[in-house]
Design a protein around this motif. Structure first.
Motif, mmCIF file in Angstrom:
data_model
loop_
_atom_site.group_PDB
_atom_site.id
_atom_site.type_symbol
_atom_site.label_atom_id
_atom_site.label_comp_id
_atom_site.label_asym_id
_atom_site.label_seq_id
_atom_site.Cartn_x
_atom_site.Cartn_y
_atom_site.Cartn_z
ATOM 1 N N ILE A 64 -7.464 -1.762 -1.811
ATOM 2 C CA ILE A 64 -8.400 -0.864 -1.429
ATOM 3 C C ILE A 64 -9.269 -0.632 -2.618
ATOM 4 O O ILE A 64 -9.009 0.032 -3.774
ATOM 5 C CB ILE A 64 -7.884 0.685 -0.836
ATOM 6 N N GLN A 67 -13.874 2.661 -4.917
ATOM 7 C CA GLN A 67 -15.110 3.429 -4.443
ATOM 8 C C GLN A 67 -15.006 3.764 -3.010
ATOM 9 O O GLN A 67 -15.567 5.307 -2.643
ATOM 10 C CB GLN A 67 -16.480 2.666 -4.554
ATOM 11 N N ILE A 68 -13.973 3.325 -2.219
ATOM 12 C CA ILE A 68 -13.975 3.560 -0.822
ATOM 13 C C ILE A 68 -12.837 4.261 -0.590
ATOM 14 O O ILE A 68 -12.079 4.427 0.645
ATOM 15 C CB ILE A 68 -14.376 2.455 0.018
ATOM 16 N N ALA A 71 -12.304 7.468 2.018
ATOM 17 C CA ALA A 71 -12.581 6.840 3.227
ATOM 18 C C ALA A 71 -11.451 6.260 3.800
ATOM 19 O O ALA A 71 -10.863 6.509 5.008
ATOM 20 C CB ALA A 71 -13.977 6.203 3.440
ATOM 21 N N ALA A 72 -10.726 5.290 3.167
ATOM 22 C CA ALA A 72 -9.641 4.558 3.538
ATOM 23 C C ALA A 72 -8.363 5.728 3.826
ATOM 24 O O ALA A 72 -7.583 5.285 4.919
ATOM 25 C CB ALA A 72 -9.357 3.594 2.682
ATOM 26 N N THR A 75 -8.899 7.380 6.864
ATOM 27 C CA THR A 75 -8.598 6.902 8.190
ATOM 28 C C THR A 75 -7.049 6.482 8.303
ATOM 29 O O THR A 75 -6.717 6.601 9.546
ATOM 30 C CB THR A 75 -9.535 5.431 8.145
ATOM 31 N N ILE A 76 -6.483 6.267 7.265
ATOM 32 C CA ILE A 76 -4.900 5.867 7.492
ATOM 33 C C ILE A 76 -4.248 7.227 8.095
ATOM 34 O O ILE A 76 -3.599 7.171 8.775
ATOM 35 C CB ILE A 76 -4.511 5.406 6.149
ATOM 36 N N THR B 13 -12.841 -4.371 3.778
ATOM 37 C CA THR B 13 -11.664 -3.407 3.522
ATOM 38 C C THR B 13 -11.782 -2.442 4.632
ATOM 39 O O THR B 13 -10.759 -2.295 5.441
ATOM 40 C CB THR B 13 -11.623 -3.039 2.337
ATOM 41 N N ILE B 17 -9.324 -1.915 7.698
ATOM 42 C CA ILE B 17 -8.414 -0.693 7.968
ATOM 43 C C ILE B 17 -8.671 -0.286 9.414
ATOM 44 O O ILE B 17 -7.716 0.220 10.113
ATOM 45 C CB ILE B 17 -8.767 0.308 6.961
ATOM 46 N N TRP B 20 -6.737 -2.090 12.094
ATOM 47 C CA TRP B 20 -5.470 -1.656 12.091
ATOM 48 C C TRP B 20 -5.360 -0.350 12.751
ATOM 49 O O TRP B 20 -4.325 -0.246 13.540
ATOM 50 C CB TRP B 20 -4.981 -1.788 10.489
#
Lengths: 208, 199
Positions: A64, A67-68, A71-72, A75-76, B13, B17, B20
């Motif tokens: 990952i 910078q993001i 956001a990641a 989402t998770i 990326t 995600i 998923w």
């Protein structure tokens, strides 16, 4: 930075308890702790989401981009919250009704994003799992303490069983929002007194 | 991260995600959907039994021509005690879903229970707990259109004594009951007559 796994686990449970020490996740702590049943349900649901998202964040930490990352992570976390929402509905509609909007609000629970950013994104999956388990159990423990006190005083019951006999007059305020603040204040006082005692006895021992 | 990441990599990326995430949600939804439907069904059945006074047994009926679903409720002497039906509509917050019991022989609503509502806690949500509001539905005449009136101003058997402070929620209940009554009664009436004649 090296962490001992037992330290990592125990930190979240007491020394860095998310509710009693970090004062994180106050919204569910105050809102859904009017009974042990609700508090346990909320605690376990949050802990499950926390553990699952910490694991995934830790596994993906090298892929990952910095910078993001937020956001990641969001989402998770949101994915696991949606999954938890369906699972709770499948397990018990009653619990789902009691927790109401607070299930979806696990997404913005700062404990989860906090552990992802502060720990899981920098440590191996095994350690991150222990950290999340500790914090999750610590959160559940804190919520259950609140729930037990509030249910006992506000309703005269524990897990639905009457504990004070028929002449008990419930303190209705304890089950209302105000009672949440009272209980949290009293518990924070208790936790701080205990920690102060531990610190004092430790420094006395080192002094002799 | 030391090196600057290319925008393409960041986008990829996030796409990965999201894919998923979507897969997880769809899988869980498909796995839990039958269980959730079963739970909802149990909830409604329990509510149907509760909402009909004197009912000890219910059986669900689905009228295939109109798609109307309701429950016939029987008392301990195996005679019809009432019909439990669903009604839903918009409340002050979100959708309000209720279950009510109707007795065609006296053309009255004889029971009422809120199944699902997100009305304001302490104000609108009193439609499910306020005893004087709930008392309306022990005997509510439906031969006239239902209307909610100000608290304490009920003078006709088809008027619903509202909750002061929760006018919108009270009116919403009257409106959704009226809508349900209009569409369901013709269907229910038929079944009632058939079963009443030969229990």
């Amino acid at each position: 930075m090296q962490h001992r796994s037992s330290d990592v686990f125990l930190a979240g449970l007491w020394k860095e308890n998310p509710v009693f020490v970090h004062l994180l996740g106050m919204c569910p702590t105050l809102a859904v702790t009017n009974s042990v049943h609700n508090a346990l349900g909320m605690g376990v649901a949050t802990a499950c989401v926390l553990i699952a998202s910490s694991l995934i964040v830790s596994l993906l930490r090298k892929w990952i981009p910095h910078q993001i990352r937020i956001a990641a992570y969001v989402t998770i976390v949101a994915t696991f919250v949606t999954v938890a929402d369906y699972l709770i509905q499948a397990l018990s509609i009653e619990l789902h009704k009691a927790l109401g909007a607070f299930i979806s609000l696990i997404v913005v629970n700062c404990i989860i994003l906090g552990r992802a950013e502060a720990f899981a994104s920098k440590n191996q999956p095994g350690l991150s799992f222990l950290d999340a388990l500790g914090s999750g159990l610590g959160f559940t423990f804190a919520l259950t303490c609140m729930g037990a006190l509030r249910e006992a005083l506000g309703n005269g019951t524990l897990l639905g069983h009457p504990i004070f006999g028929p002449h008990f007059q419930p303190w209705v305020v304890m089950a209302m929002p105000g009672g949440g603040f009272f209980t949290l204040g009293i518990l924070l006082l208790l936790v701080n007194v205990i920690n102060e005692q531990i610190k004092r006895s430790r420094s006395a021992r080192e002094g002799t | 991260m030391k090196a600057q990441c290319s925008s393409l990599r960041m986008a990829l990326t996030l796409v990965a995600i999201s894919i998923w995430s979507g897969t997880m949600i769809v899988l869980t939804y498909n796995l839990t959907a039958p269980l959730i439907a079963k739970n909802q069904d149990t909830l409604i059945r329990e509510a149907a039994l509760e909402v009909c006074p004197n009912a000890v047994r219910i059986n669900p009926v689905l009228d295939s021509a109109s798609g109307v679903r309701f429950f016939l409720a029987w008392d301990k002497d195996s005679s019809l005690a009432g019909v439990a039906m669903e009604a839903d509509g918009k409340g002050f917050g979100d959708r309000v879903r209720v279950l009510y019991a109707y007795n065609p022989s006296i053309q009255c609503i004889i029971g009422f229970k809120v199944v699902e509502s997100k009305e304001t806690p302490g104000i609108g949500d009193r439609i499910s707990s306020d005893s004087s509001f709930l008392a309306n539905f022990q005997n509510l005449d439906i031969t006239h259109p239902l209307v909610a009136v100000k608290h304490g101003h009920k003078s006709q058997p088809w008027e619903i004594d509202g909750i002061s402070g929760a006018t919108i929620s009270s009116k919403a209940v009257a409106k959704l009951l009226q809508a349900s009554v209009e569409t369901r009664l013709p269907v229910v009436q038929h079944y009632w007559e058939v079963h009443h004649a030969a229990p």
